[in-house]
Design a protein around this motif. Structure first.
Motif, PDB file in Angstrom:
ATOM      1  N   UNK A 188      14.516   6.297  21.228  1.00 52.65           N
ATOM      2  CA  UNK A 188      13.856   6.650  19.969  1.00 52.65           C
ATOM      3  C   UNK A 188      14.406   5.825  18.802  1.00 52.65           C
ATOM      4  N   UNK A 189      15.706   5.566  18.824  1.00 52.13           N
ATOM      5  CA  UNK A 189      16.305   4.712  17.794  1.00 52.13           C
ATOM      6  C   UNK A 189      15.726   3.303  17.893  1.00 52.13           C
ATOM      7  N   UNK A 190      15.659   2.773  19.118  1.00 52.57           N
ATOM      8  CA  UNK A 190      15.095   1.427  19.311  1.00 52.57           C
ATOM      9  C   UNK A 190      13.654   1.369  18.817  1.00 52.57           C
ATOM     10  N   UNK A 191      12.873   2.398  19.144  1.00 52.54           N
ATOM     11  CA  UNK A 191      11.476   2.439  18.716  1.00 52.54           C
ATOM     12  C   UNK A 191      11.387   2.465  17.189  1.00 52.54           C
ATOM     13  N   UNK A 192      12.220   3.288  16.557  1.00 48.77           N
ATOM     14  CA  UNK A 192      12.223   3.387  15.099  1.00 48.77           C
ATOM     15  C   UNK A 192      12.566   2.033  14.463  1.00 48.77           C
TER      16      UNK A 192
ATOM     17  N   UNK B 143      21.059  -8.145  10.907  1.00 49.07           N
ATOM     18  CA  UNK B 143      20.807  -7.830   9.499  1.00 49.07           C
ATOM     19  C   UNK B 143      21.499  -6.532   9.063  1.00 49.07           C
ATOM     20  N   UNK B 144      22.050  -6.541   7.869  1.00 46.77           N
ATOM     21  CA  UNK B 144      22.792  -5.383   7.355  1.00 46.77           C
ATOM     22  C   UNK B 144      21.910  -4.149   7.235  1.00 46.77           C
ATOM     23  N   UNK B 145      20.639  -4.347   6.842  1.00 46.87           N
ATOM     24  CA  UNK B 145      19.758  -3.186   6.669  1.00 46.87           C
ATOM     25  C   UNK B 145      19.443  -2.522   8.012  1.00 46.87           C
ATOM     26  N   UNK B 146      19.401  -3.320   9.081  1.00 48.81           N
ATOM     27  CA  UNK B 146      19.164  -2.759  10.415  1.00 48.81           C
ATOM     28  C   UNK B 146      20.393  -1.963  10.841  1.00 48.81           C
TER      29      UNK B 146
ATOM     30  N   UNK C 258      10.407  -6.087  16.147  1.00 45.57           N
ATOM     31  CA  UNK C 258      10.941  -6.150  17.508  1.00 45.57           C
ATOM     32  C   UNK C 258      12.022  -7.213  17.649  1.00 45.57           C
ATOM     33  N   UNK C 259      11.945  -8.291  16.835  1.00 45.23           N
ATOM     34  CA  UNK C 259      12.921  -9.379  16.974  1.00 45.23           C
ATOM     35  C   UNK C 259      14.342  -8.965  16.588  1.00 45.23           C
ATOM     36  N   UNK C 260      14.494  -7.935  15.765  1.00 49.11           N
ATOM     37  CA  UNK C 260      15.847  -7.498  15.385  1.00 49.11           C
ATOM     38  C   UNK C 260      16.251  -6.200  16.077  1.00 49.11           C
ATOM     39  N   UNK C 261      15.396  -5.685  16.949  1.00 53.01           N
ATOM     40  CA  UNK C 261      15.712  -4.461  17.677  1.00 53.01           C
ATOM     41  C   UNK C 261      16.752  -4.777  18.748  1.00 53.01           C
TER      42      UNK C 261
END
Length: 188
Positions: free
Chosen positions: A31-35, A11-14, A42-45
């Motif tokens: 920390x980036x992944x958590x944010x 996704x562009x916003x991610x 979690x599905x787009x992390x």
């Protein structure tokens, strides 16, 4: 070129959020992944390794952009302009844009403009800016001369009318000061 990363395909916003966090440079990969997981789910992390590769690419691109900006500032200084004044800043931005375009196109097109061609374009841009500045100064000088001529004509008419009407020097000074905006004697 290799295939797009999962971040670029996501996704562009991610991707925009990740790009912003990378530019800030304040968070670790975890920390980036958590944010991202908290904000977008979690599905787009992205995986840690994917995020690491993407971060390395982005940091390399930012380093190139900084180098291009610094080179543009050097070129502007070589052209005799200050990179910090308005004209110099515009010239730096123009050179940066040209150099960035040249660098991006050089990766996929062997006919992309060279750095020497960018330097020549920068010189041409400086010449155009100099011509515009000279033109503006000429217009200002013409306006000043026209105003001085008009004031002289009006002052001469005032002197003529003052002698015809019998006005004293205080009255003439009043008209010259209040209506012609002149201080002192004739045509000052």
């Amino acid at each position: 070129m290799g295939r797009k990363s999962t971040i670029e395909r996501g996704p562009a916003e991610v991707r925009a959020a990740i790009d912003k966090l990378i530019r800030k440079g304040q968070l670790t990969l975890d920390e980036i992944r958590k944010y991202i997981a908290e904000q977008h789910g979690a599905e787009v992390t992205p995986s840690r390794s994917s995020l690491h590769r993407y971060t390395a690419q982005q940091e390399a691109m930012l380093d190139k952009m900084r180098a291009i900006d610094q080179a543009a500032r050097v070129v502007v200084e070589e052209l005799g302009e200050s990179p910090d004044d308005r004209a110099g800043a515009l010239l730096v931005q123009s050179i940066t844009t040209l150099a960035t375009d040249a660098a991006m196109r050089a990766q996929v097109d062997e006919n992309a403009p060279s750095i020497e061609e960018v330097r020549k374009l920068a010189r041409a841009a400086k010449d155009v800016m100099g011509a515009r500045k000279a033109s503006l100064q000429e217009r200002i000088q013409i306006e000043r001369l026209a105003r001085d001529k008009l004031l002289q004509e009006q002052s001469d008419k005032l002197e003529h009318m003052a002698s015809e009407q019998g006005l004293d020097s205080d009255q003439v000074a009043f008209w010259r000061r209040e209506f012609l905006g002149m201080r002192g004697g004739p045509a000052s």
